[in-house]
Design a protein around this motif. Sequence first.
Motif, PDB file in Angstrom:
ATOM      1  N   ARG A 127      69.601  55.767  48.913  1.00 27.47           N
ATOM      2  CA  ARG A 127      68.956  57.059  48.660  1.00 27.47           C
ATOM      3  C   ARG A 127      69.412  58.001  49.769  1.00 27.47           C
ATOM      4  NH1 ARG A 127      62.647  57.420  47.064  1.00 27.47           N
ATOM      5  NH2 ARG A 127      62.387  59.678  47.219  1.00 27.47           N
ATOM      6  N   GLU A 128      69.896  59.182  49.433  1.00 24.10           N
ATOM      7  CA  GLU A 128      70.371  60.126  50.450  1.00 24.10           C
ATOM      8  C   GLU A 128      69.203  61.014  50.873  1.00 24.10           C
ATOM      9  OE1 GLU A 128      74.293  61.971  49.628  1.00 24.10           O
ATOM     10  OE2 GLU A 128      74.275  60.701  47.848  1.00 24.10           O
ATOM     11  N   VAL A 129      68.889  60.984  52.164  1.00 22.74           N
ATOM     12  CA  VAL A 129      67.733  61.741  52.664  1.00 22.74           C
ATOM     13  C   VAL A 129      68.150  62.610  53.850  1.00 22.74           C
ATOM     14  CG1 VAL A 129      65.397  61.586  53.631  1.00 22.74           C
ATOM     15  CG2 VAL A 129      66.126  59.926  51.909  1.00 22.74           C
ATOM     16  N   SER A 130      67.664  63.858  53.844  1.00 22.78           N
ATOM     17  CA  SER A 130      67.889  64.797  54.951  1.00 22.78           C
ATOM     18  C   SER A 130      66.545  65.090  55.608  1.00 22.78           C
ATOM     19  CB  SER A 130      68.467  66.099  54.390  1.00 22.78           C
ATOM     20  OG  SER A 130      68.335  67.153  55.324  1.00 22.78           O
ATOM     21  N   ILE A 131      66.545  65.464  56.889  1.00 28.93           N
ATOM     22  CA  ILE A 131      65.255  65.857  57.482  1.00 28.93           C
ATOM     23  C   ILE A 131      65.151  67.374  57.616  1.00 28.93           C
ATOM     24  CG2 ILE A 131      64.724  63.692  58.632  1.00 28.93           C
ATOM     25  CD1 ILE A 131      65.616  65.222  61.263  1.00 28.93           C
ATOM     26  N   GLY A 132      66.089  68.111  57.044  1.00 31.12           N
ATOM     27  CA  GLY A 132      65.969  69.566  57.080  1.00 31.12           C
ATOM     28  C   GLY A 132      67.323  70.222  56.964  1.00 31.12           C
ATOM     29  N   ASP A 133      67.287  71.528  56.742  1.00 32.10           N
ATOM     30  CA  ASP A 133      68.534  72.267  56.526  1.00 32.10           C
ATOM     31  C   ASP A 133      69.176  72.667  57.840  1.00 32.10           C
ATOM     32  OD1 ASP A 133      68.428  71.945  53.834  1.00 32.10           O
ATOM     33  OD2 ASP A 133      67.452  73.865  53.441  1.00 32.10           O
ATOM     34  N   PHE A 134      69.663  71.669  58.545  1.00 37.16           N
ATOM     35  CA  PHE A 134      70.430  71.877  59.760  1.00 37.16           C
ATOM     36  C   PHE A 134      71.299  70.637  59.922  1.00 37.16           C
ATOM     37  CE2 PHE A 134      67.449  68.912  61.485  1.00 37.16           C
ATOM     38  CZ  PHE A 134      66.208  69.326  61.002  1.00 37.16           C
ATOM     39  N   VAL A 135      72.348  70.763  60.729  1.00 38.68           N
ATOM     40  CA  VAL A 135      73.270  69.631  60.841  1.00 38.68           C
ATOM     41  C   VAL A 135      73.148  69.007  62.228  1.00 38.68           C
ATOM     42  CG1 VAL A 135      75.664  68.869  60.667  1.00 38.68           C
ATOM     43  CG2 VAL A 135      74.833  70.715  59.192  1.00 38.68           C
ATOM     44  N   LEU A 136      72.804  67.730  62.251  1.00 40.17           N
ATOM     45  CA  LEU A 136      72.696  66.971  63.495  1.00 40.17           C
ATOM     46  C   LEU A 136      74.019  66.238  63.737  1.00 40.17           C
ATOM     47  CD1 LEU A 136      69.228  65.422  62.648  1.00 40.17           C
ATOM     48  CD2 LEU A 136      69.650  67.169  64.391  1.00 40.17           C
ATOM     49  N   THR A 137      74.157  65.680  64.938  1.00 41.58           N
ATOM     50  CA  THR A 137      75.380  64.926  65.221  1.00 41.58           C
ATOM     51  C   THR A 137      75.321  63.516  64.633  1.00 41.58           C
ATOM     52  OG1 THR A 137      74.473  64.238  67.335  1.00 41.58           O
ATOM     53  CG2 THR A 137      75.881  66.186  67.348  1.00 41.58           C
ATOM     54  N   GLY A 138      74.144  63.099  64.215  1.00 38.98           N
ATOM     55  CA  GLY A 138      74.036  61.762  63.634  1.00 38.98           C
ATOM     56  C   GLY A 138      72.713  61.572  62.928  1.00 38.98           C
ATOM     57  N   GLY A 139      72.559  60.453  62.264  1.00 35.52           N
ATOM     58  CA  GLY A 139      71.355  60.207  61.465  1.00 35.52           C
ATOM     59  C   GLY A 139      70.190  59.590  62.220  1.00 35.52           C
ATOM     60  N   GLU A 140      70.389  59.271  63.518  1.00 37.21           N
ATOM     61  CA  GLU A 140      69.336  58.536  64.252  1.00 37.21           C
ATOM     62  C   GLU A 140      68.019  59.301  64.309  1.00 37.21           C
ATOM     63  OE1 GLU A 140      72.488  58.698  65.190  1.00 37.21           O
ATOM     64  OE2 GLU A 140      73.061  56.586  65.142  1.00 37.21           O
ATOM     65  N   LEU A 141      68.088  60.604  64.601  1.00 45.08           N
ATOM     66  CA  LEU A 141      66.838  61.372  64.691  1.00 45.08           C
ATOM     67  C   LEU A 141      66.131  61.402  63.337  1.00 45.08           C
ATOM     68  CD1 LEU A 141      67.815  64.364  67.015  1.00 45.08           C
ATOM     69  CD2 LEU A 141      66.238  62.501  67.513  1.00 45.08           C
ATOM     70  N   GLY A 142      66.922  61.457  62.278  1.00 45.86           N
ATOM     71  CA  GLY A 142      66.350  61.425  60.926  1.00 45.86           C
ATOM     72  C   GLY A 142      65.634  60.111  60.676  1.00 45.86           C
ATOM     73  N   ALA A 143      66.289  59.013  61.016  1.00 51.08           N
ATOM     74  CA  ALA A 143      65.674  57.690  60.810  1.00 51.08           C
ATOM     75  C   ALA A 143      64.384  57.594  61.626  1.00 51.08           C
ATOM     76  CB  ALA A 143      66.648  56.590  61.205  1.00 51.08           C
ATOM     77  N   LEU A 144      64.417  58.107  62.860  1.00 53.61           N
ATOM     78  CA  LEU A 144      63.226  58.045  63.720  1.00 53.61           C
ATOM     79  C   LEU A 144      62.088  58.885  63.159  1.00 53.61           C
ATOM     80  CD1 LEU A 144      64.829  58.069  67.286  1.00 53.61           C
ATOM     81  CD2 LEU A 144      63.680  56.161  66.143  1.00 53.61           C
ATOM     82  N   CYS A 145      62.426  60.056  62.607  1.00 58.55           N
ATOM     83  CA  CYS A 145      61.381  60.891  61.986  1.00 58.55           C
ATOM     84  C   CYS A 145      60.698  60.106  60.867  1.00 58.55           C
ATOM     85  CB  CYS A 145      61.980  62.168  61.387  1.00 58.55           C
ATOM     86  SG  CYS A 145      62.413  63.402  62.596  1.00 58.55           S
ATOM     87  N   ILE A 146      61.494  59.447  60.048  1.00 56.29           N
ATOM     88  CA  ILE A 146      60.921  58.714  58.908  1.00 56.29           C
ATOM     89  C   ILE A 146      60.101  57.522  59.408  1.00 56.29           C
ATOM     90  CG2 ILE A 146      61.454  57.414  56.807  1.00 56.29           C
ATOM     91  CD1 ILE A 146      63.930  59.255  56.479  1.00 56.29           C
ATOM     92  N   ILE A 147      60.635  56.783  60.372  1.00 52.12           N
ATOM     93  CA  ILE A 147      59.902  55.634  60.919  1.00 52.12           C
ATOM     94  C   ILE A 147      58.560  56.095  61.493  1.00 52.12           C
ATOM     95  CG2 ILE A 147      59.906  53.914  62.792  1.00 52.12           C
ATOM     96  CD1 ILE A 147      62.982  53.690  62.331  1.00 52.12           C
ATOM     97  N   ASP A 148      58.582  57.196  62.209  1.00 53.12           N
ATOM     98  CA  ASP A 148      57.365  57.716  62.827  1.00 53.12           C
ATOM     99  C   ASP A 148      56.342  58.125  61.766  1.00 53.12           C
ATOM    100  OD1 ASP A 148      55.558  59.804  64.027  1.00 53.12           O
ATOM    101  OD2 ASP A 148      56.708  59.322  65.826  1.00 53.12           O
ATOM    102  N   ALA A 149      56.797  58.926  60.793  1.00 55.46           N
ATOM    103  CA  ALA A 149      55.873  59.438  59.764  1.00 55.46           C
ATOM    104  C   ALA A 149      55.322  58.308  58.904  1.00 55.46           C
ATOM    105  CB  ALA A 149      56.588  60.472  58.893  1.00 55.46           C
ATOM    106  N   VAL A 150      56.124  57.272  58.665  1.00 56.83           N
ATOM    107  CA  VAL A 150      55.673  56.155  57.834  1.00 56.83           C
ATOM    108  C   VAL A 150      54.740  55.245  58.640  1.00 56.83           C
ATOM    109  CG1 VAL A 150      56.423  54.053  56.622  1.00 56.83           C
ATOM    110  CG2 VAL A 150      57.658  56.202  56.260  1.00 56.83           C
ATOM    111  N   THR A 151      55.098  54.975  59.901  1.00 57.58           N
ATOM    112  CA  THR A 151      54.280  54.065  60.725  1.00 57.58           C
ATOM    113  C   THR A 151      52.836  54.552  60.824  1.00 57.58           C
ATOM    114  OG1 THR A 151      56.176  53.338  62.024  1.00 57.58           O
ATOM    115  CG2 THR A 151      54.019  53.067  63.044  1.00 57.58           C
ATOM    116  N   ARG A 152      52.648  55.853  61.039  1.00 58.22           N
ATOM    117  CA  ARG A 152      51.276  56.334  61.236  1.00 58.22           C
ATOM    118  C   ARG A 152      50.437  56.257  59.964  1.00 58.22           C
ATOM    119  NH1 ARG A 152      50.336  61.259  59.654  1.00 58.22           N
ATOM    120  NH2 ARG A 152      48.700  61.838  61.101  1.00 58.22           N
ATOM    121  N   LEU A 153      51.091  56.013  58.809  1.00 56.74           N
ATOM    122  CA  LEU A 153      50.334  55.850  57.564  1.00 56.74           C
ATOM    123  C   LEU A 153      49.945  54.391  57.320  1.00 56.74           C
ATOM    124  CD1 LEU A 153      52.403  58.181  55.196  1.00 56.74           C
ATOM    125  CD2 LEU A 153      50.227  58.674  56.313  1.00 56.74           C
TER     126      LEU A 153
END
Length: 248
Positions: A127-153
């Motif tokens: 599944r292709e997922v973005s964390i917003g309309d900006f370009v990062l140098t890599g996907g790590e921050l995106g993965a961390l955002c998802i891990i964080d948002a999911v963990t607290r649920l």
Amino acid sequence: MEFNIITLFPEIIDFYCSSSIVGRARKNNITSVNAINPREFTNDRHRTVDDTPYGGGAGMVLMCDPLFKAIESIEKKQNSELIILTPGGETFNQNMAQEFSSKEQINFICGHYEGFDQRIIDGLQPREVSIGDFVLTGGELGALCIIDAVTRLLPGSLGADESTIEESFSEDLLEYPHYTRPAEYRGMHIPEVLLSGHHANIAKWRKKQSVLATIKKRPDLFEKFRQKQLTKEEKEILKEVEEIIGEE
Ligand code: ADE
């Protein structure tokens, strides 16, 4: 919940996922977090994971083989999701976090720099997922955002006093303002009602503030809230807030 992250920079994942609430959930075995480096799945002397693009052009492209082998090293669970972080994916939001929180396992592929071989997407169908309309140098921050948002649920990851889920009312609204000691700071006073000890009044004030903040800062969210089946109390608050807005 098991998170596996394919990344050339496992230290980024390990650092974040050892701190604060995400770290505590991991320590309490509510989650497990494993960073997997595709370099471990190379055979050459230089442990090569990227190469120049076919057709020419600038930058390097992540190669298929180390990525495929890294993914294949994970013992796939039945209820699992494979996500690749890319700015072209569907934008991550709270509904997606809710959906992911029911999974047993989430596997992430983090791209880096210029990109990755298209056959990683065609062959693995993530599944292709973005964390917003900006370009990062890599996907790590995106993965961390998802891990964080999911963990607290996940049940047990937030203490009772940390829980932000305050009935359905607050779900489509922004948070009300918070205050802590002192009651006066540099001439700024906290709202009187918070000192009253009157719990019902405080709860009503907070709901009203939530609605007000949402109307002012996120009218798009407010429209969504207004379309919902509202309780009698919610309708009352809405009427009062609309009166305040009308006067401003
Ligand atoms: N990788 C690069 N930019 C990204 C973004 N906006 N979201 C997720 N992954 C990315």
